[in-house]
Design an enzyme around this catalytic site. Sequence first.
Site, mmCIF file in Angstrom:
data_model
loop_
_atom_site.group_PDB
_atom_site.id
_atom_site.type_symbol
_atom_site.label_atom_id
_atom_site.label_comp_id
_atom_site.label_asym_id
_atom_site.label_seq_id
_atom_site.Cartn_x
_atom_site.Cartn_y
_atom_site.Cartn_z
ATOM 1 N N LYS A 21 -10.132 75.952 -19.550
ATOM 2 C CA LYS A 21 -10.490 75.534 -18.189
ATOM 3 C C LYS A 21 -11.012 74.101 -18.132
ATOM 4 O O LYS A 21 -11.170 73.549 -17.048
ATOM 5 C CB LYS A 21 -11.543 76.491 -17.605
ATOM 6 C CG LYS A 21 -11.096 77.950 -17.525
ATOM 7 C CD LYS A 21 -9.864 78.104 -16.678
ATOM 8 C CE LYS A 21 -9.547 79.565 -16.354
ATOM 9 N NZ LYS A 21 -9.241 80.383 -17.539
ATOM 10 N N ASP A 71 -20.946 82.267 -12.656
ATOM 11 C CA ASP A 71 -19.589 82.477 -12.150
ATOM 12 C C ASP A 71 -18.593 81.711 -13.011
ATOM 13 O O ASP A 71 -18.954 80.773 -13.720
ATOM 14 C CB ASP A 71 -19.494 82.006 -10.691
ATOM 15 C CG ASP A 71 -18.320 82.616 -9.937
ATOM 16 O OD1 ASP A 71 -17.528 83.368 -10.551
ATOM 17 O OD2 ASP A 71 -18.179 82.325 -8.734
ATOM 18 N N GLU A 101 -18.717 82.512 -2.705
ATOM 19 C CA GLU A 101 -19.148 81.939 -3.982
ATOM 20 C C GLU A 101 -19.907 80.635 -3.747
ATOM 21 O O GLU A 101 -20.918 80.368 -4.396
ATOM 22 C CB GLU A 101 -17.938 81.687 -4.880
ATOM 23 C CG GLU A 101 -17.369 82.945 -5.517
ATOM 24 C CD GLU A 101 -16.103 82.683 -6.316
ATOM 25 O OE1 GLU A 101 -15.740 83.551 -7.121
ATOM 26 O OE2 GLU A 101 -15.474 81.619 -6.121
ATOM 27 N N GLY A 128 -13.970 87.447 -10.290
ATOM 28 C CA GLY A 128 -12.877 87.098 -11.179
ATOM 29 C C GLY A 128 -13.063 87.694 -12.561
ATOM 30 O O GLY A 128 -14.081 88.302 -12.871
ATOM 31 N N SER A 129 -12.069 87.463 -13.414
ATOM 32 C CA SER A 129 -12.058 88.102 -14.723
ATOM 33 C C SER A 129 -13.189 87.622 -15.620
ATOM 34 O O SER A 129 -13.749 88.406 -16.399
ATOM 35 C CB SER A 129 -10.706 87.851 -15.409
ATOM 36 O OG SER A 129 -10.469 86.455 -15.572
ATOM 37 N N THR A 130 -13.545 86.337 -15.533
ATOM 38 C CA THR A 130 -14.638 85.832 -16.360
ATOM 39 C C THR A 130 -15.972 86.387 -15.885
ATOM 40 O O THR A 130 -16.784 86.870 -16.682
ATOM 41 C CB THR A 130 -14.657 84.297 -16.335
ATOM 42 O OG1 THR A 130 -13.371 83.799 -16.701
ATOM 43 C CG2 THR A 130 -15.691 83.756 -17.305
ATOM 44 N N GLY A 181 -9.339 80.961 -7.223
ATOM 45 C CA GLY A 181 -8.159 81.725 -7.597
ATOM 46 C C GLY A 181 -8.253 83.192 -7.218
ATOM 47 O O GLY A 181 -7.248 83.829 -6.912
#
Length: 232
Positions: free
Chosen positions: A127, A87, A109, A33-35, A102
Site C-alpha cells: 500500500k 483503519d 471513516e 475492510g479486510s485489514t 475501496g
Amino acid sequence: MVSVADADRLKRDAAAAAIEEVRDGMRVGLGTGSTAAHVVQLLAPRVAAGLDIVAVATSRATEAAARAAGIRLVAPDDLAAIDLCIDGVDEIDSQLRALKGGGGAMLLEKIVATLARRNIAIADASKRVERLGDRAVPIEILPAAQGLVAAEIARLGGTAALRLRDRDPWVTDWGHHILDARFPDLNDPAALARALSAIPGALGHGLFLTEIDALYVARSDGVSCQERPIDE
C-alpha cells in the site's frame, strides 16, 4: 509478487502491532475492510480477557463483526472526540497522505478519523506508494447529484464511473452512491480535495491528507511505525 495469503498475514501483523496502543477505558474507532477486520478479530480475545473499551464502527459490516466479537459499541452521533481510530488504507505516501474508500465506507471513516485524538493507519507494504493516484478517488454522492458531480470531475480533468455491484449502483450504508474518479495525476492532492469538497451533492471523498497520525506497515522482515511530524 506477494501472494494473497502472505498479504493477509502482513495485514494481520500490522493490526497486531497497532492494537498494542489500545488501553482500558478507551473509545476506539474501528475501520472497514479486510485489514481493519483483523483489528476486530485480534481485539476480541483481549476484550474477553477483560479489556474495557467501547468501539465506534465505521460500517454496518464492522458493527456486526464487533458485536460478534463481544466488543461494546457506541454510536458516533453525540461524540465530540474518541481516543483512537485504527483503519486500513488503499494507498499511502511518505507524508502519510492516504487514499481510502475501496470498501465504500469512506464518509463515516473520515468522520470517525476526525473525531479521533490519534488516528492510526495499518497496511502491508504494497500500500506504500511514491505518489497517490494509481487507484481511483472514490466520492460518495447523493444519487440526484450524479450528473453534476461527474461534470465537475470532468472540469477538474478527471473521469468518473459509477461504482456498481451486480450491475446495479453500489449503495452505501447511508443510501448513497459512489463515483470512482480518475485523474491523470495527483500532483496537488490538497487542491483536489478542496475542489471535491466544494461540489454540491458530493458528500465525502477518499482523500485522507491530514487525518493520519501514524502508520504501521508490515513487511516480510517485520512491522515498522512512522509518525507524522509534530509540526504538520
